[in-house]
Design a protein around this motif. Structure first.
Motif, PDB file in Angstrom:
ATOM      1  N   VAL A  12      42.606  35.274  47.620  1.00  0.00           N
ATOM      2  CA  VAL A  12      41.152  35.436  47.549  1.00  0.00           C
ATOM      3  C   VAL A  12      40.524  34.096  47.931  1.00  0.00           C
ATOM      4  O   VAL A  12      40.913  33.047  47.420  1.00  0.00           O
ATOM      5  CB  VAL A  12      40.707  35.864  46.142  1.00  0.00           C
ATOM      6  CG1 VAL A  12      39.189  35.961  46.065  1.00  0.00           C
ATOM      7  CG2 VAL A  12      41.350  37.201  45.777  1.00  0.00           C
ATOM      8  N   ASP A  42      38.153  40.129  50.585  1.00  0.00           N
ATOM      9  CA  ASP A  42      37.605  39.775  49.276  1.00  0.00           C
ATOM     10  C   ASP A  42      36.662  40.894  48.824  1.00  0.00           C
ATOM     11  O   ASP A  42      36.146  41.661  49.645  1.00  0.00           O
ATOM     12  CB  ASP A  42      36.830  38.467  49.358  1.00  0.00           C
ATOM     13  CG  ASP A  42      37.732  37.249  49.539  1.00  0.00           C
ATOM     14  OD1 ASP A  42      38.964  37.422  49.560  1.00  0.00           O
ATOM     15  OD2 ASP A  42      37.194  36.139  49.673  1.00  0.00           O
ATOM     16  N   ILE A  43      36.392  40.967  47.545  1.00  0.00           N
ATOM     17  CA  ILE A  43      35.514  42.026  47.033  1.00  0.00           C
ATOM     18  C   ILE A  43      34.183  42.050  47.786  1.00  0.00           C
ATOM     19  O   ILE A  43      33.676  43.117  48.128  1.00  0.00           O
ATOM     20  CB  ILE A  43      35.295  41.855  45.517  1.00  0.00           C
ATOM     21  CG1 ILE A  43      36.591  42.194  44.754  1.00  0.00           C
ATOM     22  CG2 ILE A  43      34.155  42.761  45.037  1.00  0.00           C
ATOM     23  CD1 ILE A  43      36.493  42.011  43.256  1.00  0.00           C
ATOM     24  N   ASN A  60      37.636  50.034  40.279  1.00  0.00           N
ATOM     25  CA  ASN A  60      38.485  48.847  40.282  1.00  0.00           C
ATOM     26  C   ASN A  60      38.509  48.144  41.633  1.00  0.00           C
ATOM     27  O   ASN A  60      39.484  48.211  42.381  1.00  0.00           O
ATOM     28  CB  ASN A  60      39.920  49.204  39.860  1.00  0.00           C
ATOM     29  CG  ASN A  60      40.705  47.971  39.427  1.00  0.00           C
ATOM     30  OD1 ASN A  60      40.392  46.850  39.824  1.00  0.00           O
ATOM     31  ND2 ASN A  60      41.730  48.193  38.636  1.00  0.00           N
ATOM     32  N   ALA A  62      38.724  45.018  42.299  1.00  0.00           N
ATOM     33  CA  ALA A  62      39.728  43.956  42.395  1.00  0.00           C
ATOM     34  C   ALA A  62      41.056  44.523  42.903  1.00  0.00           C
ATOM     35  O   ALA A  62      41.719  43.921  43.755  1.00  0.00           O
ATOM     36  CB  ALA A  62      39.927  43.293  41.036  1.00  0.00           C
ATOM     37  N   SER A  65      40.634  45.381  46.578  1.00  0.00           N
ATOM     38  CA  SER A  65      40.640  44.166  47.391  1.00  0.00           C
ATOM     39  C   SER A  65      42.065  43.713  47.664  1.00  0.00           C
ATOM     40  O   SER A  65      42.426  43.389  48.806  1.00  0.00           O
ATOM     41  CB  SER A  65      39.861  43.063  46.677  1.00  0.00           C
ATOM     42  OG  SER A  65      39.996  41.834  47.351  1.00  0.00           O
ATOM     43  N   CYS A  66      42.888  43.696  46.635  1.00  0.00           N
ATOM     44  CA  CYS A  66      44.290  43.296  46.798  1.00  0.00           C
ATOM     45  C   CYS A  66      45.016  44.255  47.740  1.00  0.00           C
ATOM     46  O   CYS A  66      45.729  43.832  48.652  1.00  0.00           O
ATOM     47  CB  CYS A  66      44.975  43.254  45.436  1.00  0.00           C
ATOM     48  SG  CYS A  66      46.700  42.715  45.506  1.00  0.00           S
ATOM     49  N   LYS A 207      42.980  39.199  37.246  1.00  0.00           N
ATOM     50  CA  LYS A 207      41.939  40.203  37.094  1.00  0.00           C
ATOM     51  C   LYS A 207      42.510  41.613  37.173  1.00  0.00           C
ATOM     52  O   LYS A 207      41.910  42.561  36.683  1.00  0.00           O
ATOM     53  CB  LYS A 207      40.866  40.016  38.175  1.00  0.00           C
ATOM     54  CG  LYS A 207      39.995  38.795  37.969  1.00  0.00           C
ATOM     55  CD  LYS A 207      38.868  38.740  38.976  1.00  0.00           C
ATOM     56  CE  LYS A 207      37.962  37.545  38.731  1.00  0.00           C
ATOM     57  NZ  LYS A 207      36.847  37.477  39.708  1.00  0.00           N
TER      58      LYS A 207
END
Length: 249
Positions: A12, A42-43, A60, A62, A65-66, A207
């Motif tokens: 990130v 990234d978010i 979710n 996060a 994003s991953c 997170k």
């Protein structure tokens, strides 16, 4: 071209400077000097178009994003025609012999295609019954986490093609396991593994898992993981089934 020359770090771009500092110090110490960060996704970058194209729900962010950063690695492999790549998340800790062991893995799978090799430690490992002294890679029915793995271009192409007309609600590790039979690719576990995730043992906050940075977590995880990896693995029928009659594609 060697996967050791094509290393992607899932990272990130803002708020995780401690992890980037860790990677830029730790990897060269272990002999890995050439790597690139996957910063896309990234978010703040997850537009409605991206969410609609790749994901079937909007919960979710996060986690999404991953997952999207991993997808972007697959897309980069296809665009750049990278035959094999090594993917690390930014909280990895490598064993002292990681480079030497990965070179052995490269020789062992030199004639393979269409694979993912999971190289990280978790609370699961290969039962002693299946282990062979000369082997580091074991065909299995599912992956572990996605903190460290090697991926072949054949699989990357299948993932990219899947997302041309499909979406997912799964995190990256669950996705890799769930799609194995449908997209027909092979998953191997490296054993002994050479990667441990700092977000799982309390070194870094996460997170995704909601784990906090904690000495207690680090201390307790040593005993928990030892029991699960070396004792429960060899007693659990479920672990044995992970390596029984696995179809090779």
């Amino acid at each position: 071209m060697s996967f050791l020359e094509n290393i992607f770090i899932i990272h990130v771009s803002e708020g995780y400077e401690e992890r980037r500092k860790h990677i830029d110090s730790h990897l060269p110490q272990k002999g890995f000097y050439h790597y690139e960060y996957m910063l896309d996704g990234d978010i703040k970058d997850l537009t409605s178009e991206i969410l609609k194209k790749y994901f079937s729900n909007s919960n979710n962010l996060a986690e999404k994003s991953c997952a999207y950063k991993h997808i972007r690695v697959y897309e980069e492999m296809v665009v750049r025609n990278i035959e094999t790549a090594l993917v690390f998340e930014d909280d990895v800790f490598l064993t002292s012999d990681a480079l030497e062991q990965l070179k052995k893995v490269e020789n062992e799978i030199a004639n393979e295609r269409n694979y993912i090799v999971n190289i990280e430690q978790s609370n699961r490992s290969v039962p002693l019954y299946y282990k062979k002294k000369q082997n580091l890679c074991y065909l299995t029915s599912h992956t572990k986490r996605t903190g460290g793995y090697i991926i072949h271009l054949d699989v990357a192409k299948k993932f990219v093609q899947f997302f041309e007309s499909n979406t997912t609600a799964m995190p990256s590790d669950t996705f890799q396991t769930h799609m194995r039979e449908g997209l027909q690719y092979n998953i191997f576990w490296m054993d002994p593994p050479i990667v441990q995730q700092g977000s799982k043992d309390g070194t870094f906050e996460s997170k995704l898992s909601k784990r906090k940075k904690s000495r207690y977590t680090a201390f307790s995880s040593v005993f928990r993981d030892f029991y699960q990896r070396y004792i429960l693995t060899n007693l659990s029928k479920k672990r044995y089934r992970s390596f029984q009659n696995v179809v090779k594609y």
